[in-house]
Scaffold this active site. Structure first.
Site, PDB file in Angstrom:
ATOM      1  N   HIS A 122       0.772  -1.223  -0.073  1.00 22.68           N
ATOM      2  CA  HIS A 122       0.170   0.259   0.078  1.00 22.68           C
ATOM      3  C   HIS A 122       0.789   1.252   0.126  1.00 22.68           C
ATOM      4  O   HIS A 122       2.082   1.066   0.545  1.00 22.68           O
ATOM      5  CB  HIS A 122      -0.902  -0.171   1.102  1.00 22.68           C
ATOM      6  CG  HIS A 122      -1.894   0.984   1.490  1.00 22.68           C
ATOM      7  ND1 HIS A 122      -1.583   2.290   1.779  1.00 22.68           N
ATOM      8  CD2 HIS A 122      -3.195   1.098   1.288  1.00 22.68           C
ATOM      9  CE1 HIS A 122      -2.803   3.021   1.691  1.00 22.68           C
ATOM     10  NE2 HIS A 122      -3.863   2.176   1.498  1.00 22.68           N
ATOM     11  N   ASP A 199       3.296  -4.302   7.934  1.00 24.15           N
ATOM     12  CA  ASP A 199       2.215  -3.460   8.082  1.00 24.15           C
ATOM     13  C   ASP A 199       0.872  -4.308   8.176  1.00 24.15           C
ATOM     14  O   ASP A 199       0.643  -5.147   7.084  1.00 24.15           O
ATOM     15  CB  ASP A 199       2.037  -2.747   6.546  1.00 24.15           C
ATOM     16  CG  ASP A 199       0.772  -2.251   6.207  1.00 24.15           C
ATOM     17  OD1 ASP A 199      -0.180  -2.079   6.999  1.00 24.15           O
ATOM     18  OD2 ASP A 199       0.576  -1.278   5.064  1.00 24.15           O
ATOM     19  N   GLN A 202      -4.194  -4.926   7.280  1.00 24.94           N
ATOM     20  CA  GLN A 202      -5.055  -5.909   6.597  1.00 24.94           C
ATOM     21  C   GLN A 202      -4.969  -7.054   7.261  1.00 24.94           C
ATOM     22  O   GLN A 202      -5.642  -8.196   6.899  1.00 24.94           O
ATOM     23  CB  GLN A 202      -4.989  -5.986   5.257  1.00 24.94           C
ATOM     24  CG  GLN A 202      -5.028  -4.787   4.407  1.00 24.94           C
ATOM     25  CD  GLN A 202      -6.642  -4.206   4.286  1.00 24.94           C
ATOM     26  OE1 GLN A 202      -7.661  -4.911   4.550  1.00 24.94           O
ATOM     27  NE2 GLN A 202      -6.841  -3.100   3.830  1.00 24.94           N
ATOM     28  N   LYS A 225     -10.153  -0.430  10.498  1.00 28.39           N
ATOM     29  CA  LYS A 225     -10.519  -1.681   9.656  1.00 28.39           C
ATOM     30  C   LYS A 225     -10.967  -2.989  10.682  1.00 28.39           C
ATOM     31  O   LYS A 225     -10.967  -3.700   9.920  1.00 28.39           O
ATOM     32  CB  LYS A 225      -9.281  -1.862   8.902  1.00 28.39           C
ATOM     33  CG  LYS A 225      -8.911  -0.892   7.850  1.00 28.39           C
ATOM     34  CD  LYS A 225      -7.739  -1.132   6.900  1.00 28.39           C
ATOM     35  CE  LYS A 225      -7.124  -0.036   6.372  1.00 28.39           C
ATOM     36  NZ  LYS A 225      -8.122   0.487   5.217  1.00 28.39           N
ATOM     37  N   CYS A 365      -4.756   2.446  -3.629  1.00 25.19           N
ATOM     38  CA  CYS A 365      -3.592   2.787  -2.839  1.00 25.19           C
ATOM     39  C   CYS A 365      -2.427   1.930  -3.184  1.00 25.19           C
ATOM     40  O   CYS A 365      -1.533   1.806  -2.451  1.00 25.19           O
ATOM     41  CB  CYS A 365      -3.593   3.104  -1.555  1.00 25.19           C
ATOM     42  SG  CYS A 365      -5.002   4.448  -1.247  1.00 25.19           S
TER      43      CYS A 365
END
Lengths: 410, 148
Positions: A122, A199, A202, A225, A365
């Site tokens: 991302h 990261d 997700q 999220k 993104c």
């Protein structure tokens, strides 16, 4: 229909979904809906505990301080981190990566060093490292993907050379749904003494993280999220790495003593949390992780995998539909990214929208990834705890309708 | 929230046959042998890209052509626009551009825009206004006003 489980009646817990029975929300990878428990926790904080934490000697300020750090402990436990004070709150993953690229990066990355990221990142886990490399004169290298949309681990091994200081990678790709082999990537980074920063925007909402067992040096996440409010998230950093980091922002709370000519710093986590903190966000996110814990993260994963498998089966038979990412549902989180023949993704999205089906259309993104896929955009449907097989059926029916409309008189 | 009942009518207006026909068979798509002005515009959010070339003599557009990739609304707008502008002055095109924006804002078709009036179907879809505006922006840049 293999996914009719206890999850099928969760919509009632989500006021926005409960109020809109016709709404098919398939954009949880962008942001999740919020359960009533989270909204109540935020309201309850302001009605019973609101004051500025750390500031007042009065009892109410202490209550607010307790609420804030209590939330930190709950979220750290949920993510599998025993040392709660190594969880730094931020506005979300974007700010967390910027904190790492600035606070850790400027202390450790110098001219001639190398930074490695992957093709599926991302922008939030790509641009901060790219710009750090430009600022200090380091090399910025991108590990490509296999045809199946996985990180090419052989190429990664070749790219991670002795001058590599950091490998920054996503736990789960927001655009493809790929679940990365975190332990293997960490082993490659640690093999030459680089740090591995993950990261988890997700990952944390969908998978059991288990930070202390995962091996990564830092794991960033976004509350919104994972059923929590917008504007709260954070990063867990291994203490020995955290102790080498410079402050990211300056201001109240992060200082120890301020002299006319210089300043000394408070201890972590305060050193990295300048200004009045987002207590309502932390409290709301703690309620969100309680909700997820009650469901059980293994059950969440099983539910999403069953939905993803069902969606992949049904999408595969739509003529002209091209699915991106790993071929098996086991290798991906609850994300399906696709194109529909010659119909532009934005046209697909608009046609689905009038049927109440919310999907994302665009580059997600992840422009470097889209260039590699030779796509300007894809359609992405993403699933979460409140989605059911009925939502997949509605998506498929709407896609079939869209195709018929576009090609009626071709 | 959208409902299927009125949604069907809105989507029919958006993707009416005239628009899809231009999308499938775009007019004046390609290079212009002689051009006095060109302008490329991109929408970084969706990746749509369009470039317009015009041949202007004595302040009047003689020919216009476009290239680009993007959604049906962007492409249909570009196609219709290239048919619409020959014979028009720069000032007239600017005036039509304002009328087009007003049509998207109001949702009332403007017959002065000729075939472009069909794009009134975009009006209820605020997120798609930028798709229809992109070719206008490129055209206005190409004819020399620097865009809006």
């Amino acid at each position: 229909m293999t996914t009719r489980t206890a999850f099928s009646d969760l919509r009632a817990d989500f006021p926005l979904l409960a109020a809109n029975p016709g709404l098919v929300y398939l954009d949880s990878a962008a942001t999740s809906q919020k359960p009533r428990a989270v909204l109540d926790a935020v309201r309850d904080y302001y009605e019973t505990a609101n004051a500025n934490p750390h500031r007042g000697a009065y009892k109410l300020s202490g209550t607010a301080t307790d609420a804030y750090h209590g939330a930190r402990r709950e979220i750290a436990r949920f993510l599998g981190a025993a040392d709660a004070d190594t969880l730094l709150f931020t506005r979300g993953t974007t700010e967390a990566v910027n904190l790492l690229a600035t606070g850790w990066g400027q202390a450790h990355v110098h001219r001639g060093d190398r930074i490695v990221v992957t093709r599926m990142e991302h922008h939030a886990n790509f641009v901060p490292w790219q710009q750090l490399a430009r600022a200090v004169g380091a090399e910025f290298r991108i590990c490509e993907l296999t045809k199946d949309g996985l990180v090419d681990l052989d190429q990664l091994r070749a790219l991670v050379t002795a001058n590599t200081k950091v490998v920054a990678f996503g736990h789960v790709s927001n655009a493809l749904g790929t679940i990365n082999d975190v332990r293997e990537i960490v082993a490659i980074a640690h093999g030459i003494g680089a740090v591995a920063f993950c990261d988890g925007a997700q990952g944390a909402p969908h998978l059991r993280v288990g930070f202390d067992d995962l091996g990564v040096d830092a794991y960033a996440f976004s509350g919104h999220k994972m059923l929590g409010p917008m504007g709260i998230g954070g990063v867990i950093v291994k203490r020995r790495v955290l102790e080498t980091m410079h402050p990211y922002q300056f201001g109240g709370d992060m200082i120890e003593f301020v002299f006319d000519g210089d300043t000394t710093w408070n201890v972590p986590p305060h050193k990295f949390e300048a200004g009045t903190p987002n207590v309502e966000g932390a409290v709301g996110l703690a309620a969100a992780v309680r909700y997820l814990e009650a469901l059980g993260m293994d059950a969440v994963r099983a539910h999403e995998m069953a939905l993803t498998r069902y969606a992949m089966e049904r999408l595969a038979v739509i003529e002209g539909l091209h699915l991106f990412g790993p071929a098996s549902a086991e290798a991906r989180s609850g994300v399906v990214s696709f194109t529909l023949g010659d119909i532009h993704p934005h046209d697909v999205s608009t046609m689905l929208d009038v049927d109440g089906v919310c999907v994302r259309a665009g580059h997600h993104c992840a422009q470097p990834l889209m260039r590699a896929l030779h796509q300007s955009a894809t359609v992405r449907a993403s699933f979460y705890v409140y989605n059911t097989a009925d939502d997949v059926d509605a998506l498929v029916a709407s896609l079939v309708k869209a195709k018929a409309r576009f090609h009626a008189h071709a | 929230m959208s409902t299927t009942a009125d949604g069907g009518a809105r989507i029919a207006a958006l993707y009416q046959e005239r628009i899809l026909e231009h999308y499938r068979h775009p007019r004046h798509k390609g290079a212009l042998a002689r051009a006095t002005g060109t302008r490329g515009e991109k929408n970084p959010l969706c990746g749509d890209a369009v470039a317009v070339a015009v041949y202007v003599v004595d302040g009047i557009v003689q020919e216009a052509a476009w290239t680009g990739t993007g959604c049906s609304i962007m492409q249909a707008t570009a196609s219709m626009l290239m048919e619409f502008v020959p014979g028009q002055s720069r000032e007239a095109i600017e005036g039509f551009g304002r009328r087009f924006d007003a049509m998207l804002a109001s949702g009332a078709p403007d017959d002065a825009l000729g075939e472009l009036a069909a794009l009134v179907g975009v009006a209820p879809f605020a997120a798609r206004h930028k798709c229809a505006r992109l070719p206008w922006k490129a055209l206005l840049g190409a004819v020399g006003d620097g865009g809006r």
